[in-house]
Design a protein around this motif. Structure first.
Motif, PDB file in Angstrom:
ATOM      1  N   ARG A  81      84.087  61.219  50.480  1.00 46.99           N
ATOM      2  CA  ARG A  81      83.047  61.554  49.717  1.00 46.99           C
ATOM      3  C   ARG A  81      81.568  61.748  50.118  1.00 46.99           C
ATOM      4  NH1 ARG A  81      80.936  59.072  45.031  1.00 46.99           N
ATOM      5  NH2 ARG A  81      81.492  56.940  45.725  1.00 46.99           N
ATOM      6  N   ASP A  82      80.767  62.435  50.037  1.00 44.67           N
ATOM      7  CA  ASP A  82      79.323  62.331  50.415  1.00 44.67           C
ATOM      8  C   ASP A  82      78.489  61.478  49.655  1.00 44.67           C
ATOM      9  OD1 ASP A  82      76.833  62.834  51.188  1.00 44.67           O
ATOM     10  OD2 ASP A  82      76.744  65.008  51.007  1.00 44.67           O
ATOM     11  N   VAL A  83      78.247  60.260  50.159  1.00 47.38           N
ATOM     12  CA  VAL A  83      77.579  59.312  49.224  1.00 47.38           C
ATOM     13  C   VAL A  83      76.040  59.203  49.490  1.00 47.38           C
ATOM     14  CG1 VAL A  83      79.498  57.976  48.533  1.00 47.38           C
ATOM     15  CG2 VAL A  83      78.379  57.515  50.738  1.00 47.38           C
ATOM     16  N   THR A  84      75.279  60.187  50.565  1.00 43.56           N
ATOM     17  CA  THR A  84      73.986  60.291  50.934  1.00 43.56           C
ATOM     18  C   THR A  84      73.188  59.972  49.718  1.00 43.56           C
ATOM     19  OG1 THR A  84      74.828  61.942  52.295  1.00 43.56           O
ATOM     20  CG2 THR A  84      72.737  61.318  52.420  1.00 43.56           C
ATOM     21  N   ASN A  85      73.232  60.736  48.639  1.00 49.99           N
ATOM     22  CA  ASN A  85      72.429  60.476  47.615  1.00 49.99           C
ATOM     23  C   ASN A  85      72.361  59.129  47.003  1.00 49.99           C
ATOM     24  OD1 ASN A  85      71.356  63.192  47.957  1.00 49.99           O
ATOM     25  ND2 ASN A  85      72.523  64.209  46.554  1.00 49.99           N
ATOM     26  N   GLU A  86      73.776  58.767  46.599  1.00 49.94           N
ATOM     27  CA  GLU A  86      73.846  57.452  46.150  1.00 49.94           C
ATOM     28  C   GLU A  86      73.158  56.327  47.013  1.00 49.94           C
ATOM     29  OE1 GLU A  86      77.966  56.484  45.124  1.00 49.94           O
ATOM     30  OE2 GLU A  86      78.094  58.710  44.713  1.00 49.94           O
ATOM     31  N   ARG A  87      73.387  56.380  48.444  1.00 46.49           N
ATOM     32  CA  ARG A  87      72.795  55.340  49.180  1.00 46.49           C
ATOM     33  C   ARG A  87      71.173  55.565  49.114  1.00 46.49           C
ATOM     34  NH1 ARG A  87      77.431  54.896  52.797  1.00 46.49           N
ATOM     35  NH2 ARG A  87      78.665  53.753  51.344  1.00 46.49           N
ATOM     36  N   GLU A  88      70.801  56.709  49.112  1.00 43.64           N
ATOM     37  CA  GLU A  88      69.339  56.860  49.264  1.00 43.64           C
ATOM     38  C   GLU A  88      68.663  56.203  47.770  1.00 43.64           C
ATOM     39  OE1 GLU A  88      68.389  60.876  49.996  1.00 43.64           O
ATOM     40  OE2 GLU A  88      68.728  60.535  52.014  1.00 43.64           O
ATOM     41  N   ALA A  89      69.697  56.520  46.721  1.00 44.46           N
ATOM     42  CA  ALA A  89      68.984  55.935  45.560  1.00 44.46           C
ATOM     43  C   ALA A  89      69.098  54.464  45.385  1.00 44.46           C
ATOM     44  CB  ALA A  89      70.114  56.535  44.398  1.00 44.46           C
ATOM     45  N   GLY A  90      70.026  53.900  46.103  1.00 38.55           N
ATOM     46  CA  GLY A  90      70.449  52.540  46.175  1.00 38.55           C
ATOM     47  C   GLY A  90      69.101  51.991  46.998  1.00 38.55           C
ATOM     48  N   VAL A  91      68.516  52.673  48.282  1.00 37.25           N
ATOM     49  CA  VAL A  91      67.498  52.274  48.912  1.00 37.25           C
ATOM     50  C   VAL A  91      66.520  52.161  48.065  1.00 37.25           C
ATOM     51  CG1 VAL A  91      66.136  52.714  51.095  1.00 37.25           C
ATOM     52  CG2 VAL A  91      68.553  52.782  51.154  1.00 37.25           C
ATOM     53  N   ARG A  92      66.087  53.154  47.276  1.00 40.45           N
ATOM     54  CA  ARG A  92      65.024  53.414  46.578  1.00 40.45           C
ATOM     55  C   ARG A  92      65.032  52.203  45.294  1.00 40.45           C
ATOM     56  NH1 ARG A  92      65.201  59.330  46.947  1.00 40.45           N
ATOM     57  NH2 ARG A  92      66.655  59.104  44.775  1.00 40.45           N
ATOM     58  N   ARG A  93      66.246  51.892  44.865  1.00 42.10           N
ATOM     59  CA  ARG A  93      66.392  50.962  43.972  1.00 42.10           C
ATOM     60  C   ARG A  93      65.864  49.364  44.437  1.00 42.10           C
ATOM     61  NH1 ARG A  93      70.842  52.620  41.741  1.00 42.10           N
ATOM     62  NH2 ARG A  93      72.201  51.479  43.525  1.00 42.10           N
TER      63      ARG A  93
ATOM     64  N   THR B 220      78.626  57.419  59.119  1.00 45.03           N
ATOM     65  CA  THR B 220      77.462  58.116  58.906  1.00 45.03           C
ATOM     66  C   THR B 220      77.556  59.468  59.841  1.00 45.03           C
ATOM     67  OG1 THR B 220      76.343  56.287  58.033  1.00 45.03           O
ATOM     68  CG2 THR B 220      74.934  58.034  58.939  1.00 45.03           C
ATOM     69  N   LEU B 221      77.502  60.341  59.344  1.00 46.79           N
ATOM     70  CA  LEU B 221      77.513  61.608  60.261  1.00 46.79           C
ATOM     71  C   LEU B 221      75.971  61.852  60.824  1.00 46.79           C
ATOM     72  CD1 LEU B 221      79.569  64.313  58.438  1.00 46.79           C
ATOM     73  CD2 LEU B 221      79.915  63.749  60.758  1.00 46.79           C
ATOM     74  N   SER B 222      75.930  61.831  62.112  1.00 46.12           N
ATOM     75  CA  SER B 222      74.602  62.114  62.447  1.00 46.12           C
ATOM     76  C   SER B 222      74.079  63.675  62.886  1.00 46.12           C
ATOM     77  CB  SER B 222      74.114  61.310  63.777  1.00 46.12           C
ATOM     78  OG  SER B 222      75.323  61.537  64.595  1.00 46.12           O
ATOM     79  N   LYS B 223      75.390  64.559  62.853  1.00 52.22           N
ATOM     80  CA  LYS B 223      75.192  66.008  63.188  1.00 52.22           C
ATOM     81  C   LYS B 223      76.143  66.822  62.122  1.00 52.22           C
ATOM     82  CE  LYS B 223      75.883  65.616  67.874  1.00 52.22           C
ATOM     83  NZ  LYS B 223      76.293  66.058  69.072  1.00 52.22           N
ATOM     84  N   PRO B 224      75.778  67.992  61.712  1.00 51.63           N
ATOM     85  CA  PRO B 224      74.440  68.640  62.132  1.00 51.63           C
ATOM     86  C   PRO B 224      73.221  68.067  61.331  1.00 51.63           C
ATOM     87  CG  PRO B 224      75.917  69.968  60.754  1.00 51.63           C
ATOM     88  CD  PRO B 224      76.636  68.853  61.077  1.00 51.63           C
ATOM     89  N   GLU B 225      73.694  67.323  60.412  1.00 50.77           N
ATOM     90  CA  GLU B 225      72.680  66.772  59.342  1.00 50.77           C
ATOM     91  C   GLU B 225      73.239  65.358  58.784  1.00 50.77           C
ATOM     92  OE1 GLU B 225      72.185  68.330  55.526  1.00 50.77           O
ATOM     93  OE2 GLU B 225      73.811  69.791  55.935  1.00 50.77           O
ATOM     94  N   ARG B 226      72.193  64.348  58.687  1.00 48.35           N
ATOM     95  CA  ARG B 226      72.773  63.171  58.446  1.00 48.35           C
ATOM     96  C   ARG B 226      73.248  62.991  56.990  1.00 48.35           C
ATOM     97  NH1 ARG B 226      71.578  58.712  60.959  1.00 48.35           N
ATOM     98  NH2 ARG B 226      72.032  56.705  59.779  1.00 48.35           N
ATOM     99  N   LYS B 227      74.527  62.448  57.139  1.00 49.82           N
ATOM    100  CA  LYS B 227      75.327  62.309  55.906  1.00 49.82           C
ATOM    101  C   LYS B 227      75.870  61.094  55.777  1.00 49.82           C
ATOM    102  CE  LYS B 227      76.512  66.893  54.760  1.00 49.82           C
ATOM    103  NZ  LYS B 227      77.274  68.085  55.055  1.00 49.82           N
ATOM    104  N   ASP B 228      75.918  60.421  54.690  1.00 46.05           N
ATOM    105  CA  ASP B 228      76.665  59.070  54.414  1.00 46.05           C
ATOM    106  C   ASP B 228      78.047  59.420  53.994  1.00 46.05           C
ATOM    107  OD1 ASP B 228      74.998  57.389  55.602  1.00 46.05           O
ATOM    108  OD2 ASP B 228      73.745  57.441  53.618  1.00 46.05           O
ATOM    109  N   LEU B 229      79.158  59.186  54.559  1.00 45.65           N
ATOM    110  CA  LEU B 229      80.399  59.287  54.061  1.00 45.65           C
ATOM    111  C   LEU B 229      81.269  58.119  53.535  1.00 45.65           C
ATOM    112  CD1 LEU B 229      81.891  61.787  56.300  1.00 45.65           C
ATOM    113  CD2 LEU B 229      80.832  62.241  54.267  1.00 45.65           C
ATOM    114  N   GLU B 230      81.994  58.335  52.564  1.00 41.90           N
ATOM    115  CA  GLU B 230      82.789  57.163  52.186  1.00 41.90           C
ATOM    116  C   GLU B 230      84.306  57.782  52.129  1.00 41.90           C
ATOM    117  OE1 GLU B 230      82.393  54.449  48.305  1.00 41.90           O
ATOM    118  OE2 GLU B 230      83.779  56.000  48.217  1.00 41.90           O
TER     119      GLU B 230
END
Ligand code: ADP
Length: 547
Positions: free
Chosen positions: A304-316, A274-284
């Motif tokens: 790969r930027d998996v931020t959206n996938e992870r967020e969708a997972g959290v939402r699920r 997980t990148l915390s700078k300059p913005e939070r991003k989950d990477l695989e």
């Protein structure tokens, strides 16, 4: 070329190559090779080679044919004699006579004593006559792309036996040249394709050499890792990652990645970071080896930027827990009280209370299901708003009338000035927004108090702002961020006993924005909150008044 004794033992009338000839042949080949350049137009190169072969044999002339992928003749040229001028046979005929064998079977051909009638051998009219001829195929790009031939004209001695070998040798030179052309073209093409793939890839790619130094990265990698740049090339990846370790939210993941790079054996080498700078991003990041040649193994990092996938997972996950908890609680009450009604006898007043529970909980269930349906419509982009001219006062009164019977502790005040213009909005959606805000105002002011709905017309912006205010528990400044996100609930001791799904305000924001408005909030802990939303006014500028 045959060996010296074999050449000199020949006793028939045809010419015999002596050692001097061999030397000349070698020299001619050498010159041919050094004179050849990789040209785009391979006809010129082939004619050059043919001419060198021809001049070695003296009075003969040479021919060149090339075929396209379908075997049609594209070029037919004759060179010499006596000088190296060439004749084009045009238009190129499709009937190529005996040369078909060279094209179709890729084999060499020798014709002797032809009596100088070229057409009898399937050669086109206008083709110079010949007494003897040797032809050899030209291979390139995995097929027979043409033929070279040498022919001895009228009243001349037959071509020497070695002519075939000489032609083959020169054809081999031409082939090497042709392959050079193909190779460089293919290489250029491959390079272009690779470049296009690398730049259009959405995955970031970083390549390390066998010593672990960064040798290549694509644009996507640069976009993901902002600290990657031209100066990173040549740097050992370990130093590079350690130096930029602060960009990641934990250094352990950096160590894991370095460990995967160290192994790079292709087995389960996926690292989540997980990148915390300059913005939070989950990477695989997938680490795999690229085997170049023995002893030279490079390493590739595909990210790969998996931020959206992870967020969708959290939402699920949030949805699953919501469904199991929020839907289950009212369901249990409905089942429990209906069971009581069916199995127990009780006084009328008690039975009525049970029925009221069932009714209340069923309404809650319907409300949650409606919210979920709305969220699913929002998220699938299927939500659309009608544009109607509506009278705000009417909608507010209707919604307040529906909410009033639900509480005895609150009193409602409506302040919509009579000169408030009509608004341009979807009536049902405005009602839904008001229901959500008013039920929150009631829910989050458990001690009761005033709940007010007022409207203000902003002339310059030509919009009406609606304010729903309560005197409830309020919201701490830190909790305001993210308040309108899906499934967001504030966890504080004051909200502990208050049931909810975290969908209400998300729906409010989406609906208001869909109608072209905005939503915001001001609040003070233990004093109360005011939720604002704006809606475009349905007025022309002449109608507008200062609000
Ligand atoms: P829910 O009420 O189902 O939890 P909402 O999306 O409607 O979900 O609200 C999100 C959160 O915002 C609530 O959990 C609550 O903490 C806070 N909130 C909403 N309205 C108010 C209000 N009028 N006063 C205080 N807090 C509120």
């Amino acid at each position: 070329m045959g060996n010296h004794s074999a050449i000199c033992s020949r006793e028939n009338g045809s010419a015999c190559l002596a050692t001097g000839w061999e030397r000349r042949a070698i020299r001619a080949l050498k010159e041919t090779l050094s004179g050849l350049t990789i040209k785009d137009d391979h006809t010129e190169s082939l004619l050059y080679v043919l001419d060198r072969a021809r001049s070695l044999l003296g009075e003969c002339y040479g021919g060149l044919l090339t075929w396209d992928l379908r075997g049609r003749v594209t070029v037919w040229r004759i060179l010499g004699p006596p000088n190296s001028q060439s004749i084009c046979i045009e238009p190129p005929p499709q009937d190529i006579g005996v040369l078909t064998a060279v094209r179709d079977e890729g084999r060499a051909l020798r014709l002797s004593n032809t009596h100088n009638v070229a057409v009898a051998w399937g050669f086109p009219p206008g083709h110079p006559p010949f007494e003897s001829l040797v032809a050899t195929p030209l291979r390139g790009g995995g097929r027979t792309i043409g033929a070279l031939y040498l022919a001895q004209g009228e009243e001349q001695a037959e071509l020497p036996e070695e002519a075939e070998e000489i032609l083959e040798l020169f054809a081999a030179v031409a082939k090497a040249n042709l392959e050079g052309v193909y190779f460089s073209r293919e290489l250029a093409q491959e390079h272009r394709v690779l470049k296009a793939v690398q730049t259009s890839m959405t995955e970031g790619l970083v390549v390390l050499d066998s010593a672990g130094r960064i040798v290549y990265f694509n644009e996507a990698a640069e976009n993901l890792l902002k600290f990657l740049g031209a100066e990173s090339v040549g740097k050992p990846v370990e130093d590079f990652l350690q130096h930029n370790g602060d960009a990641f939210d934990n250094r352990e993941s950096v160590a894991l990645l370095l460990d995967a790079i160290g192994r790079a054996d292709g087995i389960d080498n996926t690292v989540d970071m997980t990148l915390s700078k300059p913005e939070r991003k989950d990477l695989e990041i997938v680490v795999f080896p690229i085997n170049m040649e023995p002893g030279n193994r490079m390493t590739a990092l595909l990210m790969r930027d998996v931020t959206n996938e992870r967020e969708a997972g959290v939402r699920r996950d949030a949805f699953v827990s919501l469904a199991s908890h929020e839907l289950r609680t009212p369901m249990t009450s409905v089942v429990g009280f209906s069971e009581l009604l069916l199995t127990r006898s009780a006084p009328r007043a008690v039975r009525r209370r049970w029925l009221e529970y069932i009714w209340g909980e069923s309404k809650r269930l319907t409300g949650i299901l409606d919210d979920l349906l709305n969220v699913s419509r929002i998220q699938s982009g299927k939500l659309a708003a009608r544009e109607e001219v509506i009278r705000l006062q009417e909608v507010v009164e209707e919604v307040v009338a529906g909410i009033t019977p639900m509480t005895e502790k609150h009193h409602f005040v409506i302040t919509v000035p009579p000169d408030t213009p009509h608004v341009l909005a979807d009536r049902d959606k405005v009602a839904q927004v008001l229901v959500n805000l008013l039920s929150n105002a009631v829910k989050y002011s458990p001690s009761g108090g005033e709940v007010s709905v007022s409207a203000r017309f902003h002339t310059t912006e030509r919009k009406v702002v609606v304010i729903v205010a309560d005197q409830g528990i309020g919201i701490a400044p830190d909790d305001i961020k993210g308040l309108f996100s899906v499934f967001h609930r504030i966890r504080r001791p004051e909200t502990e006993g208050i049931r909810g799904t975290g969908l209400g305000l998300y729906i409010v924001k989406t609906l208001v924005e869909l109608m072209g408005g905005e939503v915001w909030v001001t609040s003070e802990l233990n004093k109360g909150s005011s939720f604002f939303f704006s809606i475009p006014a349905a007025v022309s500028s002449t109608q507008s008044k200062e609000g």
